[in-house]
Design a protein around this motif. Structure first.
Motif, PDB file in Angstrom:
ATOM      1  N   ASP A 354       0.817  -1.213   0.000  1.00 24.79           N
ATOM      2  CA  ASP A 354       0.000   0.000   0.000  1.00 24.79           C
ATOM      3  C   ASP A 354       0.854   1.268   0.000  1.00 24.79           C
ATOM      4  O   ASP A 354       0.416   2.312  -0.491  1.00 24.79           O
ATOM      5  CB  ASP A 354      -0.936   0.006   1.213  1.00 24.79           C
ATOM      6  N   GLN A 358      -0.473   3.479  -2.988  1.00 23.44           N
ATOM      7  CA  GLN A 358      -1.090   4.783  -2.714  1.00 23.44           C
ATOM      8  C   GLN A 358      -0.325   5.906  -3.404  1.00 23.44           C
ATOM      9  O   GLN A 358      -0.925   6.870  -3.894  1.00 23.44           O
ATOM     10  CB  GLN A 358      -1.140   5.023  -1.203  1.00 23.44           C
ATOM     11  N   GLY A 361      -1.389   6.016  -6.939  1.00 20.81           N
ATOM     12  CA  GLY A 361      -2.729   6.586  -7.036  1.00 20.81           C
ATOM     13  C   GLY A 361      -2.715   8.102  -6.946  1.00 20.81           C
ATOM     14  O   GLY A 361      -3.390   8.795  -7.713  1.00 20.81           O
ATOM     15  N   LYS A 362      -1.934   8.642  -6.016  1.00 23.37           N
ATOM     16  CA  LYS A 362      -1.861  10.095  -5.860  1.00 23.37           C
ATOM     17  C   LYS A 362      -1.205  10.744  -7.081  1.00 23.37           C
ATOM     18  O   LYS A 362      -1.570  11.859  -7.471  1.00 23.37           O
ATOM     19  CB  LYS A 362      -1.088  10.439  -4.591  1.00 23.37           C
ATOM     20  N   PRO A 383      -6.505   0.371   1.061  1.00 25.96           N
ATOM     21  CA  PRO A 383      -6.025   1.761   0.966  1.00 25.96           C
ATOM     22  C   PRO A 383      -5.566   2.147  -0.446  1.00 25.96           C
ATOM     23  O   PRO A 383      -5.799   3.280  -0.895  1.00 25.96           O
ATOM     24  CB  PRO A 383      -4.859   1.799   1.957  1.00 25.96           C
ATOM     25  N   THR A 384      -4.942   1.219  -1.153  1.00 26.68           N
ATOM     26  CA  THR A 384      -4.529   1.503  -2.530  1.00 26.68           C
ATOM     27  C   THR A 384      -5.745   1.665  -3.434  1.00 26.68           C
ATOM     28  O   THR A 384      -5.795   2.559  -4.287  1.00 26.68           O
ATOM     29  CB  THR A 384      -3.625   0.370  -3.063  1.00 26.68           C
ATOM     30  N   ALA A 387      -7.145   5.082  -2.898  1.00 29.09           N
ATOM     31  CA  ALA A 387      -6.325   6.125  -3.531  1.00 29.09           C
ATOM     32  C   ALA A 387      -6.542   6.146  -5.042  1.00 29.09           C
ATOM     33  O   ALA A 387      -6.650   7.216  -5.655  1.00 29.09           O
ATOM     34  CB  ALA A 387      -4.855   5.888  -3.197  1.00 29.09           C
TER      35      ALA A 387
END
Length: 466
Positions: A354, A358, A361-362, A383-384, A387
């Protein structure tokens, strides 16, 4: 010319009667009989048996092409006839710059290889033969045994035709036999080492630095440092490049200004070698696709790759099946957030978790060019997925995303489903084996199908306007 006209003379029987012929004054009967001539007729003779003079000339050209090449002076029709007749065993230095692409090179290829797919060679038989011939010479090159001139002599013959090299093996130097004293020491147990333990590679392979800068049309290079069909002679050292190999190759790549695609896989490349290769690839003028898949590249190597993304025009990056973890993925994500050329990123079979997922993703929140993203089998979870969901709401350029073989869970599936309901660009979304609930999977599939239909209609309208 006499041989051509002789049948014409033999086509009839000629009788000359001495009684009707005037004999010279004072000639006897015996002399008159000598004037009588009989020429036998050949019942098998026909005018079609007389060879055409042009065919005789073409046969002469074929027989003497090594000593007196006259191929370029022929008409296109006659060139085709010569190509159908020439021996495929002629030396390459005779044919390479003399015979244009056509039937001759097709005959050469089909005689040498069972499978001849022109699609990989720009539909050119000559290019296929010259590329595969050079590949074969390099793959059988034994350092310290094969003379470098064996390869260099081919350059003037091939440089204008070789655009792609696919090297499937690179042979190491021949290993010298051990001395008897060393064998005795090993038997005594003074040198203990398992089959899987070694102190690093000690063998060098073909030096690409002597070749690549001379191939002025080369656009693709596929390399694997390995030995095929090694059998019982297997050693791990046969399947990796040495430090000197790496430095030599890096300098060669920098000198090859036309290179667009580099694929260097299954060669045990770790961080140090990756960083050295990237050092010489920075600001490369033409490199568009880089494939370092199935190696041992970790976070330090990934940081170098991130730097390359900011100082290159890469469009495709494949780092599948390496040892990249969270910190390395963060470096790539940081570069991705400011990159404006990359279209495809493959990080499958790493260990981003993650922390790295993440970060990717950001990065997509600020990236408007990436079309394809593969994060399969990276131990990412909810969490990923959350994101990436935030990015999917804003990002309308991404077309395919692969999150298969991760534990996204129910919450991750719900977040993706909600985000996809606002997305109009994603036409492929692989969430197999991710523990996503059926309802979320169904809603995501419905959105993907809708986007695909819209994409097809858009292409149809564009085709009509053209």
């Amino acid at each position: 010319m006499c041989n051509v006209m002789l049948p014409l003379f033999n086509q009839r029987t000629v009788y000359k009667n001495p009684a009707t012929m005037s004999a010279p004054p004072g000639a006897t009967a015996k002399d008159s009989r000598r004037l009588r001539r009989i020429i036998a007729e050949d019942p098998d003779w026909h005018l079609s048996l007389v060879p055409c003079l042009s065919n005789l000339c073409l046969q002469s050209i074929v027989r003497n092409i090594e000593e007196k090449p006259m191929f370029e002076d022929l008409s296109p029709v006659h060139k085709d006839l010569v190509q159908e007749t020439l021996s495929t065993s002629l030396p390459l230095h005779v044919t390479a710059n003399l015979i244009s692409d056509g039937v001759y090179w097709k005959r050469c290829c089909e005689q040498r290889w069972d499978i001849c797919d022109l699609a990989h060679y720009g539909h050119s038989w000559k290019r296929m033969f010259l590329e595969r011939h050079m590949e074969n010479v390099i793959e059988l090159f034994i350092p310290g045994v094969t003379e470098p001139k064996t390869v260099l002599e081919m350059v003037p013959l091939c440089k204008n035709h070789v655009k792609r090299l696919d090297i499937s093996q690179l042979l190491p130097p021949i290993k010298e036999p051990q001395k008897e004293e060393e064998e005795e020491e090993e038997e005594d147990g003074s040198k203990l080492a398992s089959d899987n333990e070694y102190d690093g590679p000690s063998m060098d392979h073909f030096d690409f630095n002597i070749l690549l800068n001379k191939l002025t049309q080369l656009e693709e290079l596929h390399l694997v440092y390995r030995v095929k069909q090694c059998g019982m002679n297997f050693e791990w050292k046969m399947f990796e490049m040495t430090d000197r190999d790496c430095e030599s190759l890096a300098k060669a790549l920098m000198s090859c200004k036309t290179l667009k695609l580099l694929k260097l896989h299954q060669s045990h490349i770790e961080d140090t070698k990756c960083r050295l290769l990237v050092k010489y690839l920075l600001d490369h003028p033409s490199l568009r696709e880089l494939d370092f898949s199935h190696n041992l590249i970790g976070d330090k190597g990934a940081r170098a790759i991130g730097k390359l993304l900011t100082r290159s025009k890469l469009e495709t990056l494949n780092m599948c099946d390496n040892n990249i973890r969270g910190p390395g993925a963060k470096a790539i994500a940081h570069a991705l957030s400011v990159n404006s050329t990359l279209l495809s990123l493959n990080l499958r079979l790493n260990c981003l978790r993650d922390e790295g997922g993440q970060a990717i993703g950001k990065a997509l929140l600020n990236n408007n060019t990436l079309l394809h993203l593969h994060l399969g089998a990276n131990q990412v979870s909810g969490p990923t997925a959350i994101a990436l969901s935030q990015a999917l709401v804003q990002n309308n350029t991404l077309k395919s995303i692969n999150l298969s073989c991760n534990n996204l869970g129910v919450d991750g599936g719900i977040a993706l489903g909600e985000a996809m309901s606002h997305n109009t660009s994603v036409t492929e979304c692989d969430i197999r084996l991710t523990e996503v609930d059926e309802q979320s999977a169904s809603s995501i599939g419905q959105v993907v199908w809708t986007n695909q239909s819209s994409e097809q209609k858009r292409h149809a309208r564009q085709s009509e306007t053209k």
